[in-house]
Structures are given as C-alpha cells and as structure tokens.
Design a protein around this motif. Structure first.
Motif, PDB file in Angstrom:
ATOM      1  N   PHE A  25       0.826  -1.205   0.000  1.00 41.19           N
ATOM      2  CA  PHE A  25       0.000   0.000   0.000  1.00 41.19           C
ATOM      3  C   PHE A  25       0.860   1.256   0.000  1.00 41.19           C
ATOM      4  O   PHE A  25       1.830   1.357   0.739  1.00 41.19           O
ATOM      5  CB  PHE A  25      -0.913  -0.004   1.236  1.00 41.19           C
ATOM      6  N   VAL A  28      -1.091   7.532   2.102  1.00 43.84           N
ATOM      7  CA  VAL A  28      -1.704   8.768   1.623  1.00 43.84           C
ATOM      8  C   VAL A  28      -0.669   9.875   1.640  1.00 43.84           C
ATOM      9  O   VAL A  28       0.316   9.809   2.378  1.00 43.84           O
ATOM     10  CB  VAL A  28      -2.930   9.152   2.477  1.00 43.84           C
ATOM     11  N   THR A  47      -4.328   3.192  10.230  1.00 44.37           N
ATOM     12  CA  THR A  47      -5.218   2.219   9.594  1.00 44.37           C
ATOM     13  C   THR A  47      -4.668   0.825   9.869  1.00 44.37           C
ATOM     14  O   THR A  47      -3.463   0.650  10.097  1.00 44.37           O
ATOM     15  CB  THR A  47      -5.335   2.420   8.066  1.00 44.37           C
ATOM     16  N   ARG A  58     -11.144  -3.116   7.094  1.00 52.17           N
ATOM     17  CA  ARG A  58     -10.179  -2.017   7.189  1.00 52.17           C
ATOM     18  C   ARG A  58     -10.647  -1.111   8.324  1.00 52.17           C
ATOM     19  O   ARG A  58     -11.778  -0.646   8.321  1.00 52.17           O
ATOM     20  CB  ARG A  58     -10.119  -1.228   5.889  1.00 52.17           C
ATOM     21  N   MET A  73     -10.047   9.772   1.406  1.00 54.04           N
ATOM     22  CA  MET A  73      -9.603   8.451   0.959  1.00 54.04           C
ATOM     23  C   MET A  73      -9.964   8.218  -0.507  1.00 54.04           C
ATOM     24  O   MET A  73      -9.177   7.637  -1.254  1.00 54.04           O
ATOM     25  CB  MET A  73     -10.217   7.366   1.837  1.00 54.04           C
ATOM     26  N   GLN A  76      -7.290   9.511  -2.891  1.00 49.50           N
ATOM     27  CA  GLN A  76      -5.896   9.113  -2.719  1.00 49.50           C
ATOM     28  C   GLN A  76      -5.491   8.034  -3.725  1.00 49.50           C
ATOM     29  O   GLN A  76      -6.157   7.002  -3.836  1.00 49.50           O
ATOM     30  CB  GLN A  76      -5.655   8.603  -1.299  1.00 49.50           C
ATOM     31  N   VAL A  79      -5.192   4.429  -2.270  1.00 47.50           N
ATOM     32  CA  VAL A  79      -6.480   3.819  -1.962  1.00 47.50           C
ATOM     33  C   VAL A  79      -7.146   3.350  -3.255  1.00 47.50           C
ATOM     34  O   VAL A  79      -7.672   2.238  -3.333  1.00 47.50           O
ATOM     35  CB  VAL A  79      -7.387   4.798  -1.190  1.00 47.50           C
ATOM     36  N   ARG A  80      -7.099   4.178  -4.269  1.00 45.11           N
ATOM     37  CA  ARG A  80      -7.696   3.820  -5.562  1.00 45.11           C
ATOM     38  C   ARG A  80      -7.002   2.591  -6.157  1.00 45.11           C
ATOM     39  O   ARG A  80      -7.645   1.719  -6.732  1.00 45.11           O
ATOM     40  CB  ARG A  80      -7.653   5.015  -6.503  1.00 45.11           C
ATOM     41  N   GLU A  83      -8.178  -0.538  -4.239  1.00 51.54           N
ATOM     42  CA  GLU A  83      -9.530  -0.895  -4.670  1.00 51.54           C
ATOM     43  C   GLU A  83      -9.493  -1.582  -6.039  1.00 51.54           C
ATOM     44  O   GLU A  83     -10.188  -2.563  -6.264  1.00 51.54           O
ATOM     45  CB  GLU A  83     -10.423   0.345  -4.716  1.00 51.54           C
TER      46      GLU A  83
END
Length: 132
Positions: A25, A28, A47, A58, A73, A76, A79-80, A83
C-alpha cells in the motif's frame, strides 16, 4: 479518537494475494484532511486491515468528520490502487472507480460502532481508575 471500520466481501483462499496488496500500500500523501473550502476537517491517525475467511475489514483511526475522511480516501492514489487490485478477489463487486462510487460503497460497508475505549480518553479525572 474515533475509529471506523469498513468491510469487504471476498472470495476465501486468497490470503497471500490480499496480504500482498495491502503490504504494498502507498501511504496517503498526508494525514491532514481538508474540506471543500480547504479548511482542516480532520486527520487520519492510523489504519489496520484484518482478514478471516471471506471477510476483510479495514479499520481507520481518525479525528474530525468521517465524511471528510471518506472523501479524502476516495481521492488518494494508493487507496484507488488497492480498490482496483482487490476487484478480482471480491465476492460482491464494489463500484469504487469514481469518488462518488467510493463514497457510496464506504457508507454501505461501514460497520456500526458498538464501543470505543482508549486509555487516551481517561484524562486527569479518570487517572488511576479502570472503566472496563
């Protein structure tokens, strides 16, 4: 400091792949959250991600407005990317390709907070006592 938790319905048996997705990950850009007018609206403090069987959760520790946290979020890149990479492992699709879709899914997958207890909440008045 409040916590929020969102769920993901996943196909079981992909623990290694899911751990890799979250292990890579991209954090951010910053922890400070602003509203539409650029005013400070909160902070993402931490997180954590938990996985068992067909459920991934999460957890987000934050200050301020949860809706502002979700909007932050949604914008960011990390995050995208998470997903996007999760899509093949979901048992229930999540339409998170747009900020609006992300916000809708965030609200729908948000768990109800039953209790939050922290030693930080004790303050001077609670020093030396146990509330639990």
């Amino acid at each position: 400091m409040p916590f929020a938790a969102i769920t993901y319905d996943i196909e079981p048996g992909h623990e290694k792949e899911l751990a890799e997705i979250f292990g890579n990950f991209k954090r951010v850009r910053g922890s400070s959250i602003t509203d539409a007018e650029g005013r400070t609206a909160g902070t993402i403090l931490a997180t954590a991600v938990f996985l068992r069987d067909d459920t991934l959760v999460r957890v987000i520790e934050y200050t301020g407005d949860l809706e502002a946290v979700a909007r932050h979020m949604a914008s960011q890149p990390g995050v995208r990317e998470v997903e996007r990479r999760l899509k093949p492992y979901l048992s229930r699709p999540r339409e998170t390709d747009t900020p609006e879709g992300f916000l809708e899914v965030f609200r729908r997958s948000l768990l109800t907070t039953v209790a939050e207890i922290s030693v930080r909440d004790r303050g001077a008045a609670g020093a030396g006592t146990d509330a639990a």
